[in-house]
Write an enzyme that holds these catalytic residues in place. Structure first.
Site, mmCIF file in Angstrom:
data_model
loop_
_atom_site.group_PDB
_atom_site.id
_atom_site.type_symbol
_atom_site.label_atom_id
_atom_site.label_comp_id
_atom_site.label_asym_id
_atom_site.label_seq_id
_atom_site.Cartn_x
_atom_site.Cartn_y
_atom_site.Cartn_z
ATOM 1 N N ARG A 29 0.831 -1.207 0.000
ATOM 2 C CA ARG A 29 0.000 0.000 0.000
ATOM 3 C C ARG A 29 0.865 1.257 0.000
ATOM 4 N NH1 ARG A 29 -2.160 0.751 5.046
ATOM 5 N NH2 ARG A 29 -3.642 -0.944 4.920
ATOM 6 N N TYR A 50 -10.360 24.702 -8.680
ATOM 7 C CA TYR A 50 -11.052 23.561 -9.306
ATOM 8 C C TYR A 50 -12.307 23.204 -8.488
ATOM 9 C CZ TYR A 50 -11.334 18.613 -10.814
ATOM 10 O OH TYR A 50 -11.728 17.383 -11.275
ATOM 11 N N LYS A 88 -3.846 14.282 -16.036
ATOM 12 C CA LYS A 88 -3.909 15.184 -17.184
ATOM 13 C C LYS A 88 -2.620 15.060 -18.010
ATOM 14 C CE LYS A 88 -7.875 16.249 -15.492
ATOM 15 N NZ LYS A 88 -8.146 17.293 -14.531
ATOM 16 N N ASP A 142 -2.574 24.378 -7.004
ATOM 17 C CA ASP A 142 -2.942 23.381 -7.999
ATOM 18 C C ASP A 142 -2.256 23.807 -9.295
ATOM 19 O OD1 ASP A 142 -4.119 21.839 -10.010
ATOM 20 O OD2 ASP A 142 -6.070 21.766 -9.011
HETATM 21 C C1 LIG Z 1 -8.694 17.143 -13.245
HETATM 22 C C2 LIG Z 1 -8.219 18.141 -12.273
HETATM 23 C C3 LIG Z 1 -8.055 17.815 -10.922
HETATM 24 C C4 LIG Z 1 -8.470 16.471 -10.376
HETATM 25 O O1 LIG Z 1 -7.811 15.402 -10.924
HETATM 26 P P1 LIG Z 1 -8.454 13.941 -10.881
HETATM 27 O O2 LIG Z 1 -7.336 13.049 -11.192
HETATM 28 O O3 LIG Z 1 -9.551 13.934 -11.892
HETATM 29 O O4 LIG Z 1 -8.994 13.736 -9.504
HETATM 30 C C5 LIG Z 1 -7.579 18.775 -10.069
HETATM 31 N N1 LIG Z 1 -7.270 20.012 -10.506
HETATM 32 C C6 LIG Z 1 -7.407 20.367 -11.786
HETATM 33 C C7 LIG Z 1 -7.055 21.740 -12.200
HETATM 34 C C8 LIG Z 1 -7.891 19.446 -12.709
HETATM 35 O O5 LIG Z 1 -8.071 19.809 -13.977
#
Ligand SMILES: *Cc1c(COP(=O)(O)O)cnc(C)c1O
Length: 387
Positions: free
Chosen positions: A55, A108, A206, A181
């Site tokens: 884990r 977000y 992403k 972020d």
């Molecule tokens: C997609 C996204 C997230 C979350 O990512 P996940 O892997 O879908 O949980 C967080 N911040 C931004 C800016 C995003 O585009």
């Protein structure tokens, strides 16, 4: 010798290709070890220095973390199961009941929900949203009990570029932790930790993985003490990332610099074409001089991603939907950072409390994939006729 190409004097693309690789003769990539359990011949060995339980990660998690740390100039990078779990971890680590957190109004949506519904609800944390363009003015909002300032730059729907160094400096002066972020930059186009931020979070889902086929998150921490505190809350709640997901993200990281260069250049080409169209009021793209935060972007970023907004002339929802639906190369889908282009109508998703969102018409967000931008432009041209 493999593994020796990641020195500090090397460029990011080189380090992405060379960090976290096995040093012994054999495969280029770390092995994909699927393991919950590690067995040892005796209990002395079990309680020794080696791994005890899957884990907490196996070798590929270490390789991914090391690669991302090298990229982002981090003391340590923690890997999480999704981007959202990475973005909420700093809140969980630093916001105690009774404390106050400052969150950019451009954050977000699901992170916003975590802050306002969970922290602001049962956790009794005071959550205050602030104007993303507040800059050094954030100092006036910091209180005795402020525990964390959360940023996102550019905002992933509205693309305000924040004055990250000014906010980080104001926070440091008062001993307040900061997180950002940083998914748009993928840790490559900007270096928030160098700008004074404590934790740079991103969705590996992403650009880093780049294939629209996995979830992953990362928290790059500026110092080991911060990393240990965040790791504590991740561990205690059973957060775990499959070796397959970590392996997929690491494979994506190898080609990140080349892909992001294409996304950025193709995106700018499409944006510049759209900027001259009569159906369009304006673009919201930080790399265009028309963007209100263009100077900050130029100072703090070394390139653009392929995600930006378009404000259309005022038309009804039906016309916007007809435009989006008639695109052949753009799918209607959330997420971004993959090889395929996407379009969404964003207006309905923007939730603001600190500063109202103002636009002359509907906002469409485009993710420019790895297709040829000339084909994307031709597709947009025929679709704009349906507006
Ligand atoms: C997609 C996204 C997230 C979350 O990512 P996940 O892997 O879908 O949980 C967080 N911040 C931004 C800016 C995003 O585009």
């Amino acid at each position: 010798m493999a593994g020796s190409g990641n020195g500090k004097d090397r460029k990011d693309a080189t380090r992405l290709a060379h960090t976290g690789r096995p040093t012994e003769d054999g495969p280029v990539n770390p092995p994909l070890e699927r393991a919950s359990t590690f067995v040892y011949a005796n209990s002395g060995a079990l309680y020794g220095k080696g791994r005890r339980y899957g884990r907490m990660g196996v070798s590929v998690h270490d390789a991914l973390g090391e690669t991302l740390s090298t990229l982002q100039h981090a003391a340590r990078t923690l890997i999480t199961s999704s981007g959202l779990s990475a973005c909420v971890a700093p809140f969980r680590a630093f916001a105690q009941p009774g404390s106050h957190v400052l969150v950019t109004d451009s954050i977000y949506g699901p992170t916003r929900d975590f802050a306002s519904r969970f922290l602001g609800g049962e956790r009794s944390v005071e959550v205050e949203f602030y104007d993303p363009r507040i800059g050094a003015g954030i100092a006036d909002k910091i209180r005795e009990n402020t525990a964390l300032i959360a940023m996102e730059s550019p905002g992933s729907l509205t693309f305000e570029v924040q004055d990250v160094p000014a906010i980080a400096a104001a926070a440091k002066a008062r001993g307040v932790k900061t997180m950002i972020d940083d998914t748009w930059s993928a840790g490559l186009l900007s270096k928030p930790l160098d700008l004074g931020v404590d934790m740079a979070c991103q969705a590996l889902t992403k650009y880093v993985s780049g294939g629209s086929d996995t979830f992953g998150g990362a928290i790059a921490c500026a110092d080991e003490k911060t990393a240990a505190q965040v790791e504590g809350v991740i561990r205690i709640s059973g957060e775990s990332v499959s070796p397959d997901a970590a392996w997929t993200c690491l494979r994506g990281a190898r080609s990140l610099a080349a892909r992001l260069k294409w996304h950025g250049e193709a995106g700018l080409k499409v944006a510049q074409w759209l900027e001259g169209r009569p159906e369009v009021v304006r673009l919201i793209h930080p790399a265009l001089p028309s963007h209100p935060d263009h100077e900050i972007w130029k100072r703090d970023f070394n390139g653009a991603a392929g995600l930006f907004g378009v404000i259309l002339r005022p038309v009804g929802d039906d016309a916007v939907n007809a435009f989006i639906d008639s695109m052949e190369l753009f799918g209607c889908g959330f997420s971004w950072g993959g090889f395929e282009s996407l379009a969404i109508h964003c207006d309905p998703q923007i939730h603001r409390t600190a500063v109202p969102w103002k636009a002359e018409g509907p906002l469409v967000r485009l993710q420019i994939g790895l297709e040829d931008p000339d084909d994307l432009i031709a597709d947009l041209e025929q679709a704009l006729q349906k507006l």
